[in-house]
Design a protein around this motif. Sequence first.
Motif, PDB file in Angstrom:
ATOM      1  N   VAL A  25       0.776  -1.106  -0.078  1.00 39.42           N
ATOM      2  CA  VAL A  25      -0.097   0.059   0.182  1.00 39.42           C
ATOM      3  C   VAL A  25       0.894   1.308  -0.052  1.00 39.42           C
ATOM      4  CG1 VAL A  25      -1.841  -1.059   1.047  1.00 39.42           C
ATOM      5  CG2 VAL A  25      -0.065  -0.130   2.565  1.00 39.42           C
ATOM      6  N   SER A  26       2.188   1.143  -0.335  1.00 36.74           N
ATOM      7  CA  SER A  26       2.985   2.531  -0.102  1.00 36.74           C
ATOM      8  C   SER A  26       2.524   3.264  -1.402  1.00 36.74           C
ATOM      9  CB  SER A  26       4.315   2.222  -0.553  1.00 36.74           C
ATOM     10  OG  SER A  26       4.647   1.286  -1.759  1.00 36.74           O
ATOM     11  N   GLY A  27       2.894   4.608  -1.298  1.00 40.18           N
ATOM     12  CA  GLY A  27       2.670   5.539  -2.152  1.00 40.18           C
ATOM     13  C   GLY A  27       1.170   6.089  -2.168  1.00 40.18           C
ATOM     14  N   GLY A  28       0.411   5.673  -1.366  1.00 40.16           N
ATOM     15  CA  GLY A  28      -0.950   6.123  -1.403  1.00 40.16           C
ATOM     16  C   GLY A  28      -1.691   5.219  -2.299  1.00 40.16           C
ATOM     17  N   ILE A  29      -1.465   4.212  -2.797  1.00 43.58           N
ATOM     18  CA  ILE A  29      -2.211   3.522  -3.751  1.00 43.58           C
ATOM     19  C   ILE A  29      -3.564   3.308  -3.305  1.00 43.58           C
ATOM     20  CG2 ILE A  29      -1.668   1.236  -2.832  1.00 43.58           C
ATOM     21  CD1 ILE A  29      -1.505   0.170  -5.838  1.00 43.58           C
ATOM     22  N   SER A  30      -4.539   3.408  -4.338  1.00 45.64           N
ATOM     23  CA  SER A  30      -5.902   3.237  -4.238  1.00 45.64           C
ATOM     24  C   SER A  30      -6.198   1.792  -3.774  1.00 45.64           C
ATOM     25  CB  SER A  30      -6.896   3.874  -5.226  1.00 45.64           C
ATOM     26  OG  SER A  30      -6.566   3.155  -6.310  1.00 45.64           O
ATOM     27  N   LEU A  31      -7.443   1.365  -3.264  1.00 48.87           N
ATOM     28  CA  LEU A  31      -7.796   0.089  -3.174  1.00 48.87           C
ATOM     29  C   LEU A  31      -7.953  -0.505  -4.427  1.00 48.87           C
ATOM     30  CD1 LEU A  31      -8.441  -2.279  -1.255  1.00 48.87           C
ATOM     31  CD2 LEU A  31     -10.783  -1.204  -0.866  1.00 48.87           C
ATOM     32  N   LEU A  32      -8.559   0.291  -5.255  1.00 52.42           N
ATOM     33  CA  LEU A  32      -8.930  -0.165  -6.703  1.00 52.42           C
ATOM     34  C   LEU A  32      -7.597  -0.751  -7.612  1.00 52.42           C
ATOM     35  CD1 LEU A  32     -10.522  -0.634  -9.344  1.00 52.42           C
ATOM     36  CD2 LEU A  32     -10.225   1.747  -9.669  1.00 52.42           C
ATOM     37  N   ASP A  33      -6.484   0.038  -7.302  1.00 52.21           N
ATOM     38  CA  ASP A  33      -5.399  -0.337  -8.139  1.00 52.21           C
ATOM     39  C   ASP A  33      -4.723  -1.517  -7.351  1.00 52.21           C
ATOM     40  OD1 ASP A  33      -5.574   1.768 -10.008  1.00 52.21           O
ATOM     41  OD2 ASP A  33      -4.344   3.090  -8.993  1.00 52.21           O
TER      42      ASP A  33
END
Length: 887
Positions: A25-33
């Motif tokens: 989940v690093s870098g603020g990745i969205s749950l979708l991505d």
Amino acid sequence: MSGGRSVTEERVPVTINGVARELEVSGGISLLDALREQCGTLSLKDGCQPQGQCGCCLALVDGRAVTTCAIPAAKASGKEVVTLEGVSDRDRRLLADSFVAAAGLQCGFCIPGIALRAQHLVAKNPSPDRAEIAKAIDVHLCRCTGYTKIVDAIQLYAKAKRGEGDPLPLEDGGVGVSLARVQGRELALGDRPYVCDLRRDGLLAGAVRLSDHARARVVSIDATRAAALPGVHAVLTAADVPGERWYGLILKDWPGLVAIGEEARCVGDVIAAIAADDDRIARRAAELVDVEYEVLEPVTSPAAALAAGAPQVNPTHGNLLSKTEIKRGDLAAARAASAHVVSGHWSTQRIEHLYLEPESALAEPLADGKLRLYTQGQGIFDDRRQVAAFLGIAEEQLEVELVPNGGAFGGKEDMSIQAHAALLAQRLGRPVRVTLTREQSIRLHPKRHPIEMDYEVGCDADGKLTFVHARLVGDTGAYASVGAKVLERAAGHSCGPYDVPVVDVEAVAATTNNPPCGAMRGFGANQSHFAMEACMDLLAAKVGVNAWELRWRNALDVGGRFSSGQVLEKSVGLKQTLLAVKDEYEAHLAAGRAVGIACGIKNTGIGNGAVEWGKARLVVEDDNTVSLYNGYTEMGQGLLTVLTQCAVEVTGLPAKLFRPKVDSTFALGCGQTTGSRATLFGGRAVADAAAKLRAALDGGATLDELCGQVFAADVKIDDTNSPDELVDPPKTHTSFGFATQMCVLDENGRVERFVAAHDVGRAVNPALCEGQIEGSVHMGLGYALSENLSCTDGRPDTYKLREIGVLRARDMPEVAVILVEDREPEGPFGAKGVGEIGLVPTAAAVAGALERFDGIRRYTLPMKDSPAGRAVSVGRLPRNAEGGSAR
């Protein structure tokens, strides 16, 4: 280039479809991505990230339905996530069969999210009514269907869950039956991939850097910071293009990359293309491309563009892109002899297509040195021609395959990022996919033209039309696209579906620094109909008859003359559509209801002198299936299903044996899938090829014995005349669709019921045909009441879906479709196109109903200030955000 990644990873535990996983989940990745990239849950689609306003990315998180594009993946820590892949096999089957049986899907991009919502709703409410379903799916946007058949599908699913009978899609049949949509089940479940779902070993993600200004000279481009970002593999600019940098469907006036020293002409111009390890790195790198500009004053209105001394927007042509004239008869004499004359100025707005799937293209090098391009474009052979020229290679070195897209409506005729994906793949020797964000999509692709129209129309004492005098000026934006043809079509349809003896019409397309405008459903006809149909209402009041009666007295019939001068010889079902609504219209009038009526005509086939083709190849394969190749694009309208039915009708073979395909295996270039012509011409070609296969089967051959044989048919249509040809009477189009639409308001002025009676020639697939019309009405109601892509200084005022104004399910009235079949002898089995005419008269019918409601005649779209406009839930911008220097 750095070519590697250096990111500190952070991982969180998540249970996904019953399986314990860890998400990075690093870098603020969205749950979708995170779900798509790390877990392969491709039923979730990205239609608007990070807005959370389209519903395509829906998942259940701890039992709550949420849009995953708007949630950081880190917030899912310790939670249970369920996607459509994780529901039971029985539920998946029932959902898929329900949507297919109800014809509740078209392009399919939005449907997996809606299907999961349906499962979640019915689990809590086993017997939802239509209003409850509409409310439940409010977060979901569908641009294709108009929601009617989506609600039908959810009710079918609920019925099956209650044990009242499973849905039964029709699996076989030829012309005239509602055969199940080709790949419908896979679409409903998200199992049929779009371009953004394709996976390749070594796949890189591409992104583009767009211009910061609507008009500015590019002084310098510095890619140093972008190239230094870890994970970046290439940053390419105009200097890296080996072939023809400028392309276009008609004029080569659009640079794929703007060079140093050139002007950026709109906020959708591409400055650089980047390839990186993933989308987030590529898009971050695009932000790091430093561009120095000399900012210039943009030209933002046709009046400014056409004024003496105006800056030349595009170096390849003047600001007056085109002028179309249609003149016949003595205008002065007709005006003098008229008992009644009405006039006015009408304005229509710029409209965003807002198809749910943003533009995406994937290119990959092949072992034999060729390149293969996967495109969602509306004409793969036009894509091939332009991309090959851009790369400086022969067309034979570029293989192109259509991946049926998630909606288009004309907006994917022009090139978007096909050339950029191909250039990056060529340079790097690796597969590259470029996908636009929603904001980039809105900035880059052409829109529906805003048109200013001055109309003067006369009639005699009995209400028979005597003349039409009209002047139309359209803002075509920075590039030609097909803008000249849109204004040509607006002129050609300027008299509506009426027999007018004297015509004096001019239509101008002007180039500005606004976003480009080009093809969109209706293609100029809906703009001119808004004005002409209003004139019909005004004349009816002067003559002292109702709006239906005046239209009946002037309706085109066999022997009547269309605006262009063409004398109609067959398949003119307009009066049948008027009769279809007559009783209900008169009943509403008698009851004092606010009811409006409007008629429409729309060409089928481009015509106007264009040489057009239908091309098909049927290939018998070694497994006894038959590959069905054609040159037109499937984009949700059901073309591949309709062509299959044509083949079934002729050969007598089961539908399950046919495998529709669109790629460059055969030279089947037919141009763009436009002008409501794919069924008309593609269907004819398939029927002709199928007749050859049928003859072989009738001769005693089996499919085994015919393995490898190719049954070919090319249909050429070259008998129409351009507006410049001095032919009287001309034949400007192969065929026409006709419609009468009726709008009924409730006691508060909200649209309560809408009736659409359409002459479709022959309904090859009645359910799909109805769905096309329902979807068109939905688009037409948004056009009438809420949609507007207003711009200030050449930049759209909003990129938010709800503010752009596409109607949601709860905003839609009851829609009743009446299919009239006046068979077209030049079409397959009597069929003609229906894809565009469904919204041609819609706005005018609403305007007529509103005038009966409050006595106000409205001359500008959208009619947001009306009771009907105020009743819808979308299309509201923040104060002062709308109505800048360009409409």
